[in-house]
Design a protein around this motif. Sequence first.
Motif, PDB file in Angstrom:
ATOM      1  N   THR A   1       0.668  -1.237  -0.141  1.00  0.00           N
ATOM      2  CA  THR A   1       0.069   0.075   0.009  1.00  0.00           C
ATOM      3  C   THR A   1       0.788   1.209  -0.146  1.00  0.00           C
ATOM      4  O   THR A   1       2.043   1.370   0.395  1.00  0.00           O
ATOM      5  CB  THR A   1      -0.860   0.018   1.173  1.00  0.00           C
ATOM      6  OG1 THR A   1      -0.061   0.152   2.257  1.00  0.00           O
ATOM      7  CG2 THR A   1      -1.570  -1.104   1.391  1.00  0.00           C
ATOM      8  N   GLU A   2       0.326   2.339  -0.707  1.00  0.00           N
ATOM      9  CA  GLU A   2       0.875   3.699  -0.372  1.00  0.00           C
ATOM     10  C   GLU A   2       1.362   3.914   1.029  1.00  0.00           C
ATOM     11  O   GLU A   2       2.387   4.705   1.234  1.00  0.00           O
ATOM     12  CB  GLU A   2       0.106   4.697  -1.080  1.00  0.00           C
ATOM     13  CG  GLU A   2       0.657   6.049  -1.181  1.00  0.00           C
ATOM     14  CD  GLU A   2       0.015   6.918  -1.901  1.00  0.00           C
ATOM     15  OE1 GLU A   2      -0.138   8.036  -1.494  1.00  0.00           O
ATOM     16  OE2 GLU A   2      -0.475   6.494  -3.100  1.00  0.00           O
ATOM     17  N   ASP A   3       0.361   3.769   2.082  1.00  0.00           N
ATOM     18  CA  ASP A   3       0.603   4.091   3.397  1.00  0.00           C
ATOM     19  C   ASP A   3       1.934   3.184   3.862  1.00  0.00           C
ATOM     20  O   ASP A   3       2.821   3.819   4.594  1.00  0.00           O
ATOM     21  CB  ASP A   3      -0.494   3.590   4.191  1.00  0.00           C
ATOM     22  CG  ASP A   3      -1.576   4.715   4.128  1.00  0.00           C
ATOM     23  OD1 ASP A   3      -1.475   5.859   3.699  1.00  0.00           O
ATOM     24  OD2 ASP A   3      -2.846   4.297   4.580  1.00  0.00           O
ATOM     25  N   GLU A   4       2.005   2.037   3.421  1.00  0.00           N
ATOM     26  CA  GLU A   4       3.232   1.237   3.934  1.00  0.00           C
ATOM     27  C   GLU A   4       4.546   1.781   3.058  1.00  0.00           C
ATOM     28  O   GLU A   4       5.596   1.979   3.872  1.00  0.00           O
ATOM     29  CB  GLU A   4       3.037  -0.294   3.429  1.00  0.00           C
ATOM     30  CG  GLU A   4       4.154  -1.059   3.831  1.00  0.00           C
ATOM     31  CD  GLU A   4       3.793  -2.614   3.441  1.00  0.00           C
ATOM     32  OE1 GLU A   4       4.923  -3.497   3.926  1.00  0.00           O
ATOM     33  OE2 GLU A   4       2.769  -2.878   2.799  1.00  0.00           O
ATOM     34  N   VAL A   5       4.627   2.493   1.956  1.00  0.00           N
ATOM     35  CA  VAL A   5       5.803   2.788   1.279  1.00  0.00           C
ATOM     36  C   VAL A   5       6.043   4.298   2.471  1.00  0.00           C
ATOM     37  O   VAL A   5       7.091   4.266   2.764  1.00  0.00           O
ATOM     38  CB  VAL A   5       5.531   3.489  -0.319  1.00  0.00           C
ATOM     39  CG1 VAL A   5       6.621   4.114  -0.732  1.00  0.00           C
ATOM     40  CG2 VAL A   5       4.884   2.169  -0.970  1.00  0.00           C
ATOM     41  N   ARG A   6       5.341   5.138   2.456  1.00  0.00           N
ATOM     42  CA  ARG A   6       5.452   6.135   3.307  1.00  0.00           C
ATOM     43  C   ARG A   6       5.841   5.801   4.660  1.00  0.00           C
ATOM     44  O   ARG A   6       6.861   6.660   5.228  1.00  0.00           O
ATOM     45  CB  ARG A   6       4.013   6.961   3.479  1.00  0.00           C
ATOM     46  CG  ARG A   6       3.711   7.608   2.076  1.00  0.00           C
ATOM     47  CD  ARG A   6       2.528   8.638   2.299  1.00  0.00           C
ATOM     48  NE  ARG A   6       2.037   9.035   1.084  1.00  0.00           N
ATOM     49  CZ  ARG A   6       2.470  10.144   0.271  1.00  0.00           C
ATOM     50  NH1 ARG A   6       3.462  10.589   0.910  1.00  0.00           N
ATOM     51  NH2 ARG A   6       2.080  10.406  -0.693  1.00  0.00           N
ATOM     52  N   ARG A   7       5.428   4.909   5.324  1.00  0.00           N
ATOM     53  CA  ARG A   7       5.845   4.334   6.599  1.00  0.00           C
ATOM     54  C   ARG A   7       7.401   3.872   6.434  1.00  0.00           C
ATOM     55  O   ARG A   7       8.279   4.343   7.461  1.00  0.00           O
ATOM     56  CB  ARG A   7       4.952   3.331   7.176  1.00  0.00           C
ATOM     57  CG  ARG A   7       5.314   2.873   8.576  1.00  0.00           C
ATOM     58  CD  ARG A   7       4.801   1.703   8.949  1.00  0.00           C
ATOM     59  NE  ARG A   7       4.866   0.270   8.135  1.00  0.00           N
ATOM     60  CZ  ARG A   7       6.054  -0.301   8.031  1.00  0.00           C
ATOM     61  NH1 ARG A   7       7.052  -0.013   8.837  1.00  0.00           N
ATOM     62  NH2 ARG A   7       5.911  -1.335   7.269  1.00  0.00           N
TER      63      ARG A   7
END
Length: 140
Positions: A93-99
């Motif tokens: 997910t994009e959130d995982e990339v950002r994290r």
Amino acid sequence: MVAGTVVGMTQRKPAGVGFETWVERQIREAQDKGEFDDLPGAGKPLAGLSEPHDELWWVKDKVRREEGTMLPPTLQLRKEAAEARAAAGAAGTEDEVRRILGEINARITEAIRKPLSGPPLNMMPFDVEHVVREWRLSRS
């Protein structure tokens, strides 16, 4: 060491008892209690017995087992940054990339602010938006 063995080894040697006799008695008592049973590698041959003698065998084995944690801090951070970049590219997910990038960027920023030992870091934090755009393109 096994918990029971540690207790026995912290006792003082009684007066009048030879050191070797005292140690041998503690080992025998621990064996009788089964404190050496089921240890890792029990019943298996020692690794490397057929290899040529190498005085640094234990150092090489530790480096192999630690998988590079013996690197200077700056080189270790570079390695972790490369791993984080790869993990971000494979994220679900994009959130995982950002994290993932947020965590490694915080470590890179701290290393820039308070330099680590070793060769120069020569890194900047990842451009999160750029990596997110690449991640989106790879999904389309």
